[in-house]
Design an enzyme around this catalytic site. Structure first.
Site, mmCIF file in Angstrom:
data_model
loop_
_atom_site.group_PDB
_atom_site.id
_atom_site.type_symbol
_atom_site.label_atom_id
_atom_site.label_comp_id
_atom_site.label_asym_id
_atom_site.label_seq_id
_atom_site.Cartn_x
_atom_site.Cartn_y
_atom_site.Cartn_z
ATOM 1 C CD GLU A 1 -17.268 -15.192 13.515
ATOM 2 O OE1 GLU A 1 -18.426 -14.922 13.851
ATOM 3 O OE2 GLU A 1 -16.312 -14.374 13.618
ATOM 4 C CD GLU A 2 -14.022 -11.505 13.766
ATOM 5 O OE1 GLU A 2 -14.969 -10.854 13.279
ATOM 6 O OE2 GLU A 2 -13.835 -11.593 14.993
ATOM 7 C CG ASP B 1 -17.625 -15.430 18.534
ATOM 8 O OD1 ASP B 1 -16.724 -14.670 18.961
ATOM 9 O OD2 ASP B 1 -18.039 -15.408 17.362
ATOM 10 C CG HIS C 1 -14.011 -16.885 15.415
ATOM 11 N ND1 HIS C 1 -13.110 -15.867 15.229
ATOM 12 C CD2 HIS C 1 -15.073 -16.324 16.044
ATOM 13 C CE1 HIS C 1 -13.588 -14.738 15.723
ATOM 14 N NE2 HIS C 1 -14.783 -14.986 16.230
ATOM 15 C CG ASP D 1 -11.240 -15.529 11.755
ATOM 16 O OD1 ASP D 1 -11.908 -16.256 12.507
ATOM 17 O OD2 ASP D 1 -11.749 -14.694 10.975
ATOM 18 C CG ASP E 1 -14.549 -11.298 18.033
ATOM 19 O OD1 ASP E 1 -14.866 -12.495 17.979
ATOM 20 O OD2 ASP E 1 -15.058 -10.431 17.300
ATOM 21 C CG HIS F 1 -14.297 -6.375 15.028
ATOM 22 N ND1 HIS F 1 -15.077 -6.528 13.904
ATOM 23 C CD2 HIS F 1 -14.254 -7.592 15.619
ATOM 24 C CE1 HIS F 1 -15.497 -7.787 13.832
ATOM 25 N NE2 HIS F 1 -15.009 -8.439 14.869
#
Length: 434
Positions: free
Chosen positions: A194-195, A217, A98, A100, A160, A399
């Site tokens: 995705e997040e 991922d 992903h 994003d 990520d 994150h």
């Protein structure tokens, strides 16, 4: 502190891939791509198209002539097989990551810093007062000698999942440069959002046309994950009765106070910070509250669907018990499914995980079969008919502004993708079908 001995790579292939991977990763993380939970557009943020266009250009430069980004910001491309149909079926295998990054920490203006041969000490980043301390970060302490990549301290890094994006592109570039290596048809996809749990919502599974796929991922080197949380999102809305505080006696019903009571009444042992391994949780991540109206946003997670439902029932009961004490208040609880545990769907096609294990072993690693305390695009894609377990990337502390990645481990991820392509050309897997 004495300089550390540089950590070895998992294979000569991984070492050879490292420079190109690091260059790609550095370019990709500099492109801001945060998704937006509050947006109803697809994608949730237009900035995700910036990286999508970069990836299309990179894929076209590698000779993947069908590379494109659609109007919903999904990037698709095909790397043709080098094996011949005359020798047996040619599988079509998907590779997915992903684009994003999380909205949970600042994501614009990322400036990656490479720390060569990490010496095991405290890393003080130049901005934001951010410190990476191995005494508080056990994973970091295990990476002495690795070349680590961090942000400058005031943003997340974006490992990520741009580590996964870079790993796939680097592996594809290697396969293109070495047509003598056996490979099936590889279908590539890079997804938005995705997040925020929407990465598979507009994925064209039928057009993708793959037998199975892998998201790249994960985190810890060697991970192969075929089980995730089942997930739901919850929105609690509390409506009070607002009056001027000077005339509030016996009249005011403060929704903000009721919201605080609801959050305080939820069991502390059912929070992310108090649970581990296969334990689920209720996580309140946002409260917007005024006297007249308050909204609580939470996510609910568990590996067991019955327990997931029980957590939702507990939230409803808690809201009812608190709000019912004030008859003039009103509350609603909306619980919406987000993604399922992928295990049920992946287990129906065991070849997908077996091939992943063999690829990891071929890279000289021991496969770590772990359950994800979270979800990936693969959770939804597996339920949509595309079995999609998850492979590692070498990123850590996702994150947050403390996010970091190991060059050695990212390179191992890219090398594992190369190995995976070969595994799917062997007699054991060429005839696999669902």
């Amino acid at each position: 502190m004495a300089a550390a001995t540089p950590a070895p790579f998992t294979s000569p292939l991984a070492e050879a891939l490292a420079p190109a991977l690091l260059e790609r990763f550095g370019r990709y993380v500099r492109v801001g791509t945060q998704s937006d939970r509050d947006s109803e557009t697809v994608p949730s943020s237009a900035r995700q198209f910036d990286l999508a266009r970069v990836l299309v250009d990179d894929l076209l430069a590698l000779g993947l002539a069908d590379a494109r980004v659609d109007e919903q910001c999904y990037v698709y491309a095909t790397l043709p097989a080098t094996i011949d149909e005359a020798d047996g079926p040619v599988p079509v295998i998907g590779l997915i990551a992903h684009m994003d990054t999380s909205p949970d920490a600042p994501g614009d203006g990322v400036e990656p810093i490479v720390h060569r041969a990490y010496d095991g000490g405290v890393i003080e980043l130049p901005r934001g007062g951010t410190v990476l301390d191995p005494e508080r970060m056990p994973d970091l302490a295990e990476h002495i000698g690795h070349d680590l990549v961090t942000s400058s301290g005031d943003t997340l890094l974006g490992a990520d999942d741009k580590s996964g994006v870079a790993a796939i592109l680097t592996a594809v570039a290697h396969l293109v440069a070495h047509p003598e290596l056996p490979r099936p048809t590889l279908r590539l996809a890079f997804t938005p959002d995705e997040e925020i749990g929407r990465g598979a919502h507009h994925f064209d599974v039928e057009g993708f046309g793959a037998l199975c796929a892998y998201t790249v991922d994960g985190s810890e080197v060697g991970e192969l994950q075929d089980e995730t949380f089942s997930a739901a999102g919850a929105t609690v809305t509390i409506v009070g009765h607002d009056v001027h505080p000077g005339f509030a006696t016996g009249k005011l019903v403060n929704a903000a106070r009721l919201a605080a009571e609801v959050v305080a009444a939820l069991p502390t042992e059912l929070t992310p910070e108090r649970t581990s391994e296969r334990e689920g949780f209720i996580h309140v991540y946002d409260v917007q509250a005024k006297a007249a109206r308050a909204t609580i946003h939470a996510i609910i997670r568990d590996f067991d669907d019955e327990l997931l439902a029980a957590h939702g029932d507990l939230l409803r009961r808690t809201v009812d018990e608190v709000v019912s004490r004030e008859p003039r208040a009103h509350a609603t609880v909306e619980i919406v499914p987000q993604y399922p545990n992928m295990r049920t769907f992946v287990d129906e096609f065991p070849e997908v995980t077996r091939a992943g294990e063999l690829a990891i072993e071929a890279e000289g690693l021991v496969p770590l079969r772990t359950a994800i305390r979270g979800g990936t695009d693969g959770s939804q894609l597996s339920a949509m008919g595309l079995p999609t377990p998850n492979l590692f990337t070498g990123g850590h502390e996702f994150h947050s502004v403390r996010e970091w990645a190991s060059v050695q481990e990212m390179s191992a991820a890219a090398a594992t993708v190369v190995r995976l392509a070969e595994v799917w050309t062997t007699p054991e897997f060429r005839g696999a079908s669902r």
